[in-house]
Design a protein around this motif. Structure first.
Motif, PDB file in Angstrom:
ATOM      1  N   VAL A  34       0.858  -1.186   0.000  1.00  0.00           N
ATOM      2  CA  VAL A  34       0.000   0.000   0.000  1.00  0.00           C
ATOM      3  C   VAL A  34       0.889   1.230   0.000  1.00  0.00           C
ATOM      4  O   VAL A  34       1.864   1.314   0.761  1.00  0.00           O
ATOM      5  CB  VAL A  34      -0.905   0.022   1.239  1.00  0.00           C
ATOM      6  CG1 VAL A  34      -1.749   1.294   1.271  1.00  0.00           C
ATOM      7  CG2 VAL A  34      -1.795  -1.219   1.264  1.00  0.00           C
ATOM      8  N   ALA A  35       0.565   2.189  -0.873  1.00  0.00           N
ATOM      9  CA  ALA A  35       1.324   3.445  -0.942  1.00  0.00           C
ATOM     10  C   ALA A  35       0.882   4.342   0.217  1.00  0.00           C
ATOM     11  O   ALA A  35      -0.302   4.663   0.353  1.00  0.00           O
ATOM     12  CB  ALA A  35       1.087   4.144  -2.273  1.00  0.00           C
ATOM     13  N   LEU A  36       1.857   4.759   1.036  1.00  0.00           N
ATOM     14  CA  LEU A  36       1.552   5.595   2.186  1.00  0.00           C
ATOM     15  C   LEU A  36       2.727   6.539   2.425  1.00  0.00           C
ATOM     16  O   LEU A  36       3.887   6.110   2.403  1.00  0.00           O
ATOM     17  CB  LEU A  36       1.309   4.726   3.434  1.00  0.00           C
ATOM     18  CG  LEU A  36       0.914   5.449   4.723  1.00  0.00           C
ATOM     19  CD1 LEU A  36      -0.417   6.185   4.545  1.00  0.00           C
ATOM     20  CD2 LEU A  36       0.798   4.460   5.875  1.00  0.00           C
ATOM     21  N   GLY A  37       2.427   7.815   2.646  1.00  0.00           N
ATOM     22  CA  GLY A  37       3.474   8.799   2.875  1.00  0.00           C
ATOM     23  C   GLY A  37       4.335   8.453   4.078  1.00  0.00           C
ATOM     24  O   GLY A  37       3.907   7.778   5.016  1.00  0.00           O
ATOM     25  N   ASP A  42       5.019   6.662   9.655  1.00  0.00           N
ATOM     26  CA  ASP A  42       5.620   6.788  10.980  1.00  0.00           C
ATOM     27  C   ASP A  42       4.551   6.900  12.067  1.00  0.00           C
ATOM     28  O   ASP A  42       4.651   6.297  13.145  1.00  0.00           O
ATOM     29  CB  ASP A  42       6.536   8.007  11.038  1.00  0.00           C
ATOM     30  CG  ASP A  42       7.839   7.779  10.275  1.00  0.00           C
ATOM     31  OD1 ASP A  42       8.221   6.609  10.117  1.00  0.00           O
ATOM     32  OD2 ASP A  42       8.454   8.773   9.853  1.00  0.00           O
ATOM     33  N   VAL A  43       3.504   7.684  11.814  1.00  0.00           N
ATOM     34  CA  VAL A  43       2.400   7.818  12.765  1.00  0.00           C
ATOM     35  C   VAL A  43       1.749   6.459  12.998  1.00  0.00           C
ATOM     36  O   VAL A  43       1.454   6.064  14.142  1.00  0.00           O
ATOM     37  CB  VAL A  43       1.374   8.840  12.272  1.00  0.00           C
ATOM     38  CG1 VAL A  43       0.102   8.788  13.126  1.00  0.00           C
ATOM     39  CG2 VAL A  43       1.955  10.246  12.288  1.00  0.00           C
ATOM     40  N   LEU A  44       1.516   5.705  11.904  1.00  0.00           N
ATOM     41  CA  LEU A  44       0.903   4.386  12.018  1.00  0.00           C
ATOM     42  C   LEU A  44       1.760   3.462  12.876  1.00  0.00           C
ATOM     43  O   LEU A  44       1.253   2.737  13.742  1.00  0.00           O
ATOM     44  CB  LEU A  44       0.696   3.792  10.626  1.00  0.00           C
ATOM     45  CG  LEU A  44       0.149   2.348  10.600  1.00  0.00           C
ATOM     46  CD1 LEU A  44      -1.222   2.286  11.253  1.00  0.00           C
ATOM     47  CD2 LEU A  44       0.093   1.833   9.157  1.00  0.00           C
ATOM     48  N   ILE A  45       3.050   3.462  12.654  1.00  0.00           N
ATOM     49  CA  ILE A  45       3.941   2.571  13.407  1.00  0.00           C
ATOM     50  C   ILE A  45       3.868   2.878  14.905  1.00  0.00           C
ATOM     51  O   ILE A  45       3.762   1.974  15.738  1.00  0.00           O
ATOM     52  CB  ILE A  45       5.394   2.696  12.886  1.00  0.00           C
ATOM     53  CG1 ILE A  45       5.485   2.134  11.457  1.00  0.00           C
ATOM     54  CG2 ILE A  45       6.358   1.964  13.804  1.00  0.00           C
ATOM     55  CD1 ILE A  45       6.820   2.394  10.782  1.00  0.00           C
ATOM     56  N   VAL A  46       3.920   4.171  15.243  1.00  0.00           N
ATOM     57  CA  VAL A  46       3.872   4.542  16.660  1.00  0.00           C
ATOM     58  C   VAL A  46       2.533   4.118  17.284  1.00  0.00           C
ATOM     59  O   VAL A  46       2.484   3.562  18.391  1.00  0.00           O
ATOM     60  CB  VAL A  46       4.083   6.060  16.835  1.00  0.00           C
ATOM     61  CG1 VAL A  46       3.897   6.461  18.302  1.00  0.00           C
ATOM     62  CG2 VAL A  46       5.462   6.464  16.361  1.00  0.00           C
ATOM     63  N   VAL A  79      -2.407  12.159   9.988  1.00  0.00           N
ATOM     64  CA  VAL A  79      -3.470  11.269  10.472  1.00  0.00           C
ATOM     65  C   VAL A  79      -4.580  11.154   9.426  1.00  0.00           C
ATOM     66  O   VAL A  79      -5.118  10.072   9.183  1.00  0.00           O
ATOM     67  CB  VAL A  79      -4.027  11.761  11.818  1.00  0.00           C
ATOM     68  CG1 VAL A  79      -5.277  10.973  12.206  1.00  0.00           C
ATOM     69  CG2 VAL A  79      -2.969  11.645  12.906  1.00  0.00           C
ATOM     70  N   ALA A  80      -4.923  12.280   8.786  1.00  0.00           N
ATOM     71  CA  ALA A  80      -5.965  12.256   7.755  1.00  0.00           C
ATOM     72  C   ALA A  80      -5.556  11.364   6.598  1.00  0.00           C
ATOM     73  O   ALA A  80      -6.372  10.587   6.063  1.00  0.00           O
ATOM     74  CB  ALA A  80      -6.252  13.677   7.265  1.00  0.00           C
TER      75      ALA A  80
END
Length: 947
Positions: A34-37, A42-46, A79-80
């Motif tokens: 999945v393409a993700l900035g 980084d936010v997702l990992i935390v 987050v958005a």
């Protein structure tokens, strides 16, 4: 890029259709990248690292932008983007939740999985087990323990009641073995099988073994020989015998196969290791907790996580903790119950949800969508278990629902009826986890609340409800009568020593007896029989309310017989005295009961009333009248009573003499009472005379010893008084020993730490065991302790409480309370009020005869007068001191004499040689207590004056 030192190189996380591999910085969906900035990743990992926990905005910003100062807007953008990629809030999927004012939380269930170094995005590992439907919570210690057990045992059974989470735990354990068996880990759901003949076929199908004969077990043994595998056998209870037989054969033939079974009862296979799964942990509610502290308990953590996943409006702050804890406690830590309740936070505020849970049947019907039928609701879960019981087990299970809490095996046998062998059948219900056995020296059994509600419903469906509840009420009546008989035979409260555990049963029996289907005659008998129990447990308000209802109950259709009215009025007089104070209505009841006892020729109740009337008068501060009644009591006790009656009379006479200031007589009589009471061994007479006699005698003796100049002996005697009351497990005696002896004596001797410690114990008793009058007396004592430490707010507390106590007519020890109030008023700069209060105390001593404190009241007045600006007050102060010295010497109150001698020495000029000589002579009469406050002060004063 964010560094993640806590994540192992091979770690990955699965949630929904996604898999996150942090150290490769890859997010997969159904195996596709999945393409993700970068910042969003980084936010997702935390957030995934801290799944189920709130991550503050500050922490997220510092982790994602460690060396850059950014505004909150950058975090919102990341987050958005993350929510968009995850398609959050679509198709009822929720991953990231904003917690207003705090931060963000990842709320989707997360599985921590190994990730092979060579794995590519296009080749996700194939699963051989069902995926965990939700993140496992509260089993952090259980799963590793089961993994360790499976290393040394080839068959481990997870046993527990329905809804406890056996299947989820088994899947979590199996996942830990996936690598060890190279994916040869299999799950067999036996819940859908009702024919025992299909068990072996289900195992064969799960393991991919082709079956070509009727002996499926033999083919399994042949096909699996030499194979290393693990098999989860889920929900074995429905086909228990067939499963056990199959496992016996396979374990013997296949040394490389390990089995993890889940069942509501053990399989009883050779080599089986049974692990009983416990409920999730709940706070005990004894101290307030913050939200973060409450989340350390697994039941709370599960509720909060599921509630957050169910409602965007749900918040969990410190103010919500008591309600969430109450919900989890009421649900007894059962995961399924907690999950079902948490799903309703979208419809009900927490307070309303808690009220709804009072209806256990409503809770039983709550459903979880998409679950297996036996897991859909608590009702389905219990229906499943109930259907597997034998006829006798079903009958016993239904009838046990009449017990509101724990019960003994003998009680079960006495209540369920003769058509069921309760002793023989109980073991089956325990094995099937429908009845729990508490680990204790005296084993007691219980049903979970939700299980009890289900069983009660089945009891009514079977048409057995009224008969079973009547038997329960009759059994409680019989047990109360037997306890009282035993108490009389042993001259004590031993018969009620174990009855506290049955208090809920007694309450339940009375509630049924007053209901529409109940029995008024049985209700009356229960209330009369429960009087000794209520008094022994000091449940005075509960006793009072029940007695008044019994006297006012018009359902009997007849007047009460004298033998019924006598115990009711006698006991009501006792509890009114302790709950409302020595008012006229209580004294009238004492006299009515005494008249009934005289008419009936009932010596036992005649003695109790002749005891109660002087006690009432002592509470009212009428010591002289009390002594007259006690002389009459002594005459009757010598003629018609036993040795315990006579000694109890001596004890109360000694106490009354102490308050009258006749210290020598009080000590002689009390010491003789204690000496003679030892001949009665370890017996007690709380049921007759409301207090533990030894404790109260030692309390009086401690007060006398202190006044007579034996402070060390007094402290030891006070400690013994409190210990006796605690040993008797009688709250009213403990309360009296602490409030009237231990705390005042600690203050007299200057040991404020001991006073604070004793006060803390009393305050812990107030909510449960102390009446309205008792709570006001506690406030008086609390105010006095506060004043002793210099806390000015204690004065207002003492003034208000003392006014309330006086309004109730409770005037016992009033001189002490008034003198302490006067000292407090002087401390806060109210000398006029202090002098008025001390004058009130002196007048009270003369009016009531409460002369034990008169010398000290006069000394305090002298001290207050000496500190005033009026020069004319000094002669009055000197007159008060001389009167105090004269009275203390007449009474033999060496403690008061020392204080008065010190005050006189201070009031005289620096060269007042005679005052110092007298003080020295008084000081030298002491043989102990030289570390107490008064003696240290006297020694300092003498040293400073060169005496």
């Amino acid at each position: 890029m964010v560094n993640h030192p806590a994540i192992q190189d091979d770690a990955s996380f699965a949630f929904g259709s996604f898999r996150l591999v942090p150290n490769q910085r890859i997010l997969l969906e159904d195996g596709e990248k999945v393409a993700l900035g970068s910042r969003a990743l980084d936010v997702l990992i935390v957030l995934v690292e801290h799944a189920g926990q709130v991550v503050t905005k500050r922490e997220l910003t510092s982790r994602v932008w460690p060396s850059t100062v950014v505004g909150e807007g950058s975090l919102k953008v990341a987050v958005a983007e993350l929510r968009k990629v995850l398609r959050d809030d679509r198709d009822a999927r929720r991953f990231v939740v904003n917690v207003p004012g705090r931060g963000y939380m990842f709320v989707a269930p997360v599985m921590h999985e190994p990730h092979e170094a060579g794995m590519t995005a296009a080749m996700p590992p194939a699963a051989t087990l069902p995926c965990l439907p939700t993140r496992l919570i509260g089993r952090d210690a259980v799963v590793p323990a089961l993994v360790a057990s499976l290393q040394s045992h080839r068959l481990v059974s997870i046993v527990g009641p329905g809804g406890i989470g056996k299947t989820l735990v088994s899947l979590a354990v199996a996942e830990r073995f996936d690598d060890s068996f190279e994916g040869d880990v299999h799950f067999v759901d036996l819940g859908a099988i009702s024919d025992p003949g299909f068990v072996a076929a289900a195992v064969a199908r799960a393991l991919g073994v082709a079956v070509h004969s009727e002996d499926v077990a033999a083919e399994l043994a042949t096909a699996l020989r030499g194979r290393n595998a693990m098999v989860v056998m889920d929900c074995c209870e429905r086909v228990l015998d067939a499963t056990s037989a199959l496992l016996e054969r396979l374990l013997a033939a296949l040394p490389g196969i390990r089995f993890l079974a889940t069942s509501r009862e053990p399989l009883r296979v050779v080599g089986e290791l049974v692990h009983r799964l416990e409920p999730l942990t709940c706070p005990d509610g004894k101290r307030p907790l913050s939200a973060s502290e409450a989340m350390s308990y697994s039941a709370v953590r599960l509720f909060v996580e599921r509630a957050l996943a169910s409602s965007q409006r749900f918040r969990f702050d410190d103010a919500d903790v008591p309600l969430v804890v109450a919900v989890c406690t009421r649900l007894e830590g059962i995961p399924l119950s907690i999950e079902l309740a948490a799903t309703r936070v979208d419809a009900y505020p927490l307070r309303d949800l808690l009220a709804l849970l009072e209806d256990r049947l409503r809770l039983l019907r709550l459903e979880r969508r998409g679950a297996l039928p036996r897991h859909a609701s608590l009702w389905d879960t219990l229906d499943w278990s109930y259907g597997l019981l034998s006829r006798d087990e079903q009958t016993l299970f239904r009838r046990l629902s009449v017990f509101p809490g724990g019960f003994a095996l003998a009680s079960a046998a006495g209540v369920v009826g003769d058509d069921v062998d309760a002793v023989g059948v109980m073991g089956g219900l325990i094995a099937k986890s429908l009845v729990l056995a508490d680990d204790a020296a005296s084993v007691r059994y219980r049903l979970l609340d939700t299980t009890r509600a289900y069983a009660g419903q089945q009891l009514d469906v079977a048409g057995e409800g009224r008969q079973a509840r009547r038997r329960h009420a009759q059994f409680q009546l019989q047990a109360l009568v037997q306890a009282e008989q035993q108490s009389h035979e042993q001259h004590g409260a031993a018969g009620f020593a174990g009855q506290g555990e049955s208090l809920d049963d007694v309450r339940c029996a009375i509630d049924w007896a007053v209901s529409d289907e109940g029995d008024p005659e049985l209700c009356l008998a229960l209330r009369i029989a429960a009087i000794p129990l209520w008094l022994h447990l000091s449940l005075l308000t509960e006793c009072r309310d029940n007695l008044q209802r019994a006297l006012d109950d018009d359902r009997l259709g007849r007047s009460l017989a004298p033998k019924e009215a006598l115990p009711l009025k006698a006991a009501l007089a006792v509890v009114l005295l302790h709950t409302r104070g020595p008012r006229g209505d209580a004294e009238s009841l004492w006299n009515e009961a005494l008249q009934l006892a005289d008419q009936a020729g009932d010596t036992v109740y005649r003695l109790r009333m002749l005891w109660g009337l002087p006690l009432h008068l002592n509470f009212a501060g009428d010591y002289r009248r009390a002594l007259d009644y006690l002389r009459r009591f002594r005459t009757v006790a010598r003629t018609h009573g036993d040795r315990a009656d006579q000694l109890s009379c001596d004890r109360l006479i000694g106490t009354t003499l102490y308050y009258l200031g006749r210290l020598h007589s009080a000590r002689r009589r009390t010491e003789r009472m204690l000496r003679d009471y030892e001949s009665l061994a370890r017996q007690s007479h709380i049921d007759r005379y409301q207090y533990e006699p030894r404790s109260m005698a030692r309390a009086t003796l401690a007060n006398v010893l202190w006044l007579q100049g034996c402070p060390d002996q007094a402290v030891r005697m006070a400690e013994s008084a409190v210990d006796d009351a605690r040993h008797a497990d009688h709250p009213l005696s403990v309360f009296t020993a602490l409030g009237q002896v231990a705390i005042p004596l600690s203050l007299h001797t200057g040991d404020r730490l001991a006073a604070e410690r004793h006060l803390s114990e009393i305050l812990d008793m107030v909510p449960e065991n102390v009446s309205l009058i008792g709570s006001q007396l506690v406030s008086c004592v609390q105010g006095i302790v506060m004043v002793s430490r210099g806390d000015s707010s204690g004065v207002a507390r003492l003034e208000q409480a003392l006014g309330n106590v006086r309004a109730a007519g409770h005037l016992l020890r009033r001189s002490w309370y008034l003198c302490e109030l006067a000292k407090g008023q002087a401390m806060v700069g109210r000398p006029t009020d202090a002098l008025a209060t001390i004058e009130d105390a002196i007048q009270w001593c003369d009016l009531s005869g409460e002369r034990w404190y008169l010398a000290e009241a006069l000394r305090i007045k002298a001290d207050l007068l000496a500190k005033s600006d009026d020069a004319a007050a000094l002669p009055q102060a000197s007159a008060c001191i001389e009167a105090s010295l004269r009275i203390s010497q007449q009474q033999g109150a060496l403690a008061w004499e020392l204080r008065s001698a010190m005050t006189r020495a201070r009031l005289t000029s620096e060269d007042g040689a005679q005052a110092l000589t007298d003080l020295s002579a008084t000081y030298l009469r002491f043989n102990e207590g030289f570390q107490t406050a008064d003696l240290r002060e006297a020694a300092h004063l003498l040293s400073a004056r060169g005496a």
